[in-house]
Design an enzyme around this catalytic site. Structure first.
Site, short mmCIF file in Angstrom:
data_model
loop_
_atom_site.label_atom_id
_atom_site.label_comp_id
_atom_site.label_asym_id
_atom_site.label_seq_id
_atom_site.Cartn_x
_atom_site.Cartn_y
_atom_site.Cartn_z
N TYR A 1 0.82 -1.21 0.00
CA TYR A 1 0.00 0.00 0.00
C TYR A 1 0.86 1.27 0.00
CZ TYR A 1 -4.08 -2.92 1.00
OH TYR A 1 -5.07 -3.85 0.93
N LYS B 1 3.51 -15.36 1.92
CA LYS B 1 3.50 -16.08 0.64
C LYS B 1 4.97 -16.32 0.28
CE LYS B 1 1.20 -17.68 -2.95
NZ LYS B 1 0.42 -18.91 -2.87
N ASP C 1 -2.85 -18.41 1.02
CA ASP C 1 -3.95 -19.12 0.36
C ASP C 1 -4.49 -20.23 1.25
OD1 ASP C 1 -1.37 -20.04 -0.06
OD2 ASP C 1 -1.75 -20.87 -2.04
N ASP D 1 -5.60 -7.02 5.36
CA ASP D 1 -6.80 -6.32 4.92
C ASP D 1 -7.86 -7.34 4.53
OD1 ASP D 1 -8.55 -4.44 4.00
OD2 ASP D 1 -7.26 -3.61 2.45
N ASP E 1 -11.20 -9.14 7.17
CA ASP E 1 -12.62 -9.07 6.81
C ASP E 1 -13.25 -10.46 6.82
OD1 ASP E 1 -12.47 -6.35 6.48
OD2 ASP E 1 -13.52 -6.35 4.56
#
Ligand code: NAD
Length: 358
Positions: free
Chosen positions: A142, A192, A224, A248, A252
């Site tokens: 970001y 990852k 994943d 992020d 959620d």
């Protein structure tokens, strides 16, 4: 006895409806515990644009910086959607995070057993879930450079860059390990590392930081697989430590396991002033109708007491009141189910205040 100041930024939409409930709860538990809290209201987001032309006026930033903690409602709404990206209400959030150096975002996802029916997952899968997502908030893709969209001979090219330094990884890993010590002492670090070099570094540095926390169990998981495991068997998780981007998304997903976005609080922490806010937005579709769920906002107040002021008893008092009111069957519309009593924002707030004394 604590003597503290809280910047109160109610913001837009349902923010000004749920904020008074949280402030009243904080006032009540502070009074009970003999603490003095001073509340400093300031405008932020769309309302600040309307009043001052900017989403984060200097005066608001000053109030945030010079307070001991910031309590934020939500910002944004259709009225300001046409503005340029840099002038939109949501920029205030990034500004506050950046200016207050809030590098750690803590999002607990805990299921209130009374609300098991509100989740889209089977009850036996979600029963007793109690996860804390620790998301890095000021680094990663970001913020990394180079970034942007540029012209190429055949079209355009969009670029973002995932960057993490050892310092950034170490400090967020410490937050996760420290938090785990007050919980079930298990950290799952999500990356990852099979594909990304920055993730490889993340994994190495988290492992090195773990050397000072041998009493906490650490395991690594690819993002994943983590997404799959959150849906398959969320009870296996205690603290989930991860990067800005993965956090992020995963936070959620973890939040939705518990049923309603209106229930969940969050804390953003840095070196000094922390910021506490519900995870939901300004909910313009229900604003002004006295039907917003104030629980996420009130629970953010509890997190503020715990993390900013070290007032664990007072924080627990608020959380017990939430539990009791739900157990008595009071619900806002978003969490209603057959046999429960649907009440408005204000009435749910009144019921919470009644049950704060136990
Ligand atoms: P939202 O979280 O505001 O709403 C999503 C859905 O959840 C809506 O149906 C809403 O009614 C419901 N909801 C949210 N909070 C609720 C509550 N307390 N009680 C009951 N129901 C609730 O997300 P959105 O609709 O995508 O965004 C609306 C605005 O909020 C946008 O302008 C967005 O940019 C902004 N936003 C702000 C924040 C923030 O301030 N931290 C976060 C997310 C979105």
């Amino acid at each position: 006895m604590a003597n503290k100041t809280i910047a109160v930024l109610a913001g837009d939409g349902v923010g000004p409806e749920i904020m008074p409930v949280a402030v009243a709860a904080l006032e009540a538990v502070a009074r009970h515990g003999g603490h003095a809290l001073t509340f400093r209201p300031a405008v932020v987001g769309g309302r600040a644009i309307d009043e001052t032309g900017r989403p984060l006026p200097d005066e608001t930033l000053r109030a945030a910086r010079t307070s001991d903690a910031v309590l934020l409602g939500a910002v944004g709404g259709p009225k300001w959607e046409g503005l340029a990206y840099e002038q939109r209400p949501e920029r205030a959030l990034l500004g506050l995070r950046e200016q207050l150096g809030l590098f750690a975002n803590l999002r607990p996802a805990k299921l209130h057993s009374e609300l098991a029916g509100a989740s889209t997952l089977k009850q036996e899968v979600i029963e007793n879930i109690d996860i804390l997502v620790v998301r890095e908030l000021t680094g990663g893709i970001y913020f990394g450079t180079p970034r942007g969209v540029e012209a190429t001979p055949t079209g355009r090219r969009g670029i973002n860059t995932e960057v993490y330094t050892t310092e950034e990884i170490t400090r967020i890993a410490r937050v996760a390990f420290d938090a785990a010590r007050a919980r079930r002492r298990r950290v799952t670090s999500v990356d990852k590392a099979n594909v990304l070099e920055s993730s490889e570094l993340w994994r190495q540095v988290v492992t090195e930081t773990h050397a000072a926390y041998r009493d906490v169990e650490l395991r690594h998981m690819y993002v994943d697989n983590c997404a799959m495991q959150l849906i398959r068997n969320p009870r296996q998780f205690d603290v989930l430590l991860t990067t800005n981007l993965f956090g992020d998304i995963l936070s959620d997903a973890a939040a939705m396991l518990t049923g309603s976005i209106g229930m969940l609080p969050s804390a953003s922490l840095g070196a000094s002033t922390g910021m506490f806010e519900p995870i939901h937005g300004s909910a313009p579709d229900i604003a002004g109708q006295d039907c917003a769920n104030p629980v996420g906002m009130v629970a953010s107040g509890a997190m503020l007491l715990r993390h900013a002021f070290g007032l664990e008893d007072e924080a627990a008092r608020i959380e017990r009141a939430i539990q009791r009111v739900l157990a008595l069957g009071y619900r806002t519309r978003d969490i209603a189910s057959p046999g429960t009593r649907v009440v408005g924002t204000r009435e749910l707030g009144d019921r919470l205040l009644e049950h704060l004394d136990g």
